[in-house]
Design a protein around this motif. Sequence first.
Motif, PDB file in Angstrom:
ATOM      1  N   PRO B 106      38.611  24.344   5.189  1.00 15.04           N
ATOM      2  CA  PRO B 106      39.973  24.612   5.670  1.00 15.04           C
ATOM      3  C   PRO B 106      40.043  25.772   6.649  1.00 15.04           C
ATOM      4  O   PRO B 106      41.056  25.953   7.327  1.00 15.04           O
ATOM      5  CB  PRO B 106      40.734  24.955   4.381  1.00 15.04           C
ATOM      6  N   GLY B 107      38.965  26.550   6.723  1.00 11.65           N
ATOM      7  CA  GLY B 107      38.947  27.675   7.654  1.00 11.65           C
ATOM      8  C   GLY B 107      39.442  28.973   7.038  1.00 11.65           C
ATOM      9  O   GLY B 107      40.173  28.977   6.044  1.00 11.65           O
ATOM     10  N   THR B 108      39.013  30.064   7.636  1.00 10.05           N
ATOM     11  CA  THR B 108      39.528  31.400   7.320  1.00 10.05           C
ATOM     12  C   THR B 108      40.190  31.938   8.583  1.00 10.05           C
ATOM     13  O   THR B 108      39.543  32.014   9.632  1.00 10.05           O
ATOM     14  CB  THR B 108      38.400  32.360   6.899  1.00 10.05           C
ATOM     15  N   ARG B 109      41.468  32.275   8.450  1.00 11.16           N
ATOM     16  CA  ARG B 109      42.169  32.849   9.603  1.00 11.16           C
ATOM     17  C   ARG B 109      42.015  34.359   9.559  1.00 11.16           C
ATOM     18  O   ARG B 109      42.504  35.021   8.639  1.00 11.16           O
ATOM     19  CB  ARG B 109      43.650  32.474   9.599  1.00 11.16           C
ATOM     20  N   LEU B 110      41.316  34.902  10.543  1.00 12.11           N
ATOM     21  CA  LEU B 110      41.092  36.348  10.633  1.00 12.11           C
ATOM     22  C   LEU B 110      42.013  36.934  11.688  1.00 12.11           C
ATOM     23  O   LEU B 110      42.036  36.453  12.835  1.00 12.11           O
ATOM     24  CB  LEU B 110      39.634  36.640  11.004  1.00 12.11           C
TER      25      LEU B 110
END
Lengths: 111, 113
Positions: B106-110
């Motif tokens: 799902p991804g990591t939003r940084l």
Amino acid sequence: AQRVTQPEKLLSVFKGAPVELKCNYSYSGSPELFWYVQYSRQRLQLLLRHISRESIKGFTADLNKGETSFHLKKPFAQEEDSAMYYCALSGKGTGANNLFFGTGTRLTVIP
Amino acid sequence: GAGVSQSPRYKVAKRGQDVALRCDPISGHVSLFWYQQALGQGPEFLTYFQNEAQLDKSGLPSDRFFAERPEGSVSTLKIQRTQQEDSAVYLCASSLGPGDEQYFGPGTRLTVT
């Protein structure tokens, strides 16, 4: 160097109308081409790849080596097709098979 | 079983901080990829592992980026001294083998402030 171009950032069509999402590529070898889709609040997923020559959810894409294109087509758009679509390529024989993506086209199907 | 999972899903870091992003691939998947997706762009390749071996790190933008997969399963992407231009979604993907379908997390939003 490899490059994938999707000229349309946004595309709107009416339900039941044909849809074509454009993709052009440049690659010095023999690439494998893919279409990925991301529906709202879902993860990126594979829609189809050119070597399988399948039709998924009514979508097809033909690799045209002469025009270096891999356009995605569907004869009758449905509301559930609204999503972000990415064209991608992978270089055969590189071992890694990492993907190079275009910038994506957001498709909206108007009811 | 479960698909690829990533943690945290969201991370806010002050400029200059170090961050670590985790990826749990699908069990048994040999190949693992990291991608960076900036706003309005497609994902861009960062690095690739086959089991524990990092076979390609040509996409890592600077020596502040470091990835590892010590036991051939879980992978960690570390970014040192974060900069604003590091703000992006970091995607992890795994596949059974090098040429097989890649399954994305799902991804990591940084966000670097």
